[in-house]
Design an enzyme around this catalytic site. Structure first.
Site: not given
Ligand code: 5GP
Length: 175
Positions: A100-101, A157, A103, A97-98, A129
């Site tokens: 994890v924000d 992106d 989660g 995965e690129d 993060k």
């Molecule tokens: P989560 O479900 O953990 O909140 O979000 C994960 C997804 O949110 C990542 O796979 C990505 O696509 C997007 N995302 C969250 N933060 C960022 C960021 O700082 N930059 C980018 N480009 N994508 C993010």
């Protein structure tokens, strides 16, 4: 247009990717059925570099989910856009995965891939993060912890821009 401010340099990324590949090659050294599952689109560069630096057998699959639109507002809801094509039953899955924000995405993906009855499911993320976590989810292999900033580059992106930067940089959404 101004370039994003460097947060993690190309050199730092390449060094860390090499370390992760070495660790994975050791940890999965005994198995010949490792499947890397890249999460589209953001992981495509990380997956390409990581997989080429592994010294053990591996196959590649892709999965696509959507949780964000073209901006940076999370809904928390994750939707499967494309499932893996190959049969991963009985195999050792590593989700690549690129970022994890909150989660939510990774948690959803683990459950989704577990339903294919693999031998194991582990996770590898380039960036996390930590302070934004909303659900508990384990990142087994991690590149970097960062703060609460929107980052781009190295596959990531903002509104489809800056994916191919060789470094990870910070942009202010709606700049
Ligand atoms: P989560 O479900 O953990 O909140 O979000 C994960 C997804 O949110 C990542 O796979 C990505 O696509 C997007 N995302 C969250 N933060 C960022 C960021 O700082 N930059 C980018 N480009 N994508 C993010």
């Amino acid at each position: 247009m101004t370039l994003p401010v460097v947060l993690i340099s190309e050199e730092e990324i390449q060094t860390r990717v090499g370390e992760l590949a070495e660790q994975l090659s050791t940890d999965y050294g005994e198995t010949d059925d490792l499947v890397l599952v890249g999460v589209l689109k953001g992981s495509f560069i990380f997956l390409a570099d990581l997989s080429r630096r592994l010294t053990i057998p591996r196959t590649i699959e892709f999965i696509a989910v959507s949780s964000y639109g073209s901006n940076s507002t999370s809904t928390g809801a994750v939707r499967l856009v494309m499932d893996v094509r190959g049969n991963i039953e009985g195999k050792h899955v590593l989700i690549v995965e690129d970022i994890v924000d909150t989660g939510h995405t990774l948690k959803y993906l683990i459950g989704m891939l577990e339903s294919h009855r693999p031998a194991s499911v582990k996770t590898c993320a380039l960036v996390r993060k930590a302070e934004r976590a909303e659900v508990e989810v384990q990142t087994d292999y991690l590149g970097f912890d960062i703060g609460d900033e929107w980052v781009v580059g190295y596959g990531l992106d903002y509104a489809e821009k800056n994916r191919t930067l060789p470094y990870i940089g910070i942009v202010t959404p709606d700049d």
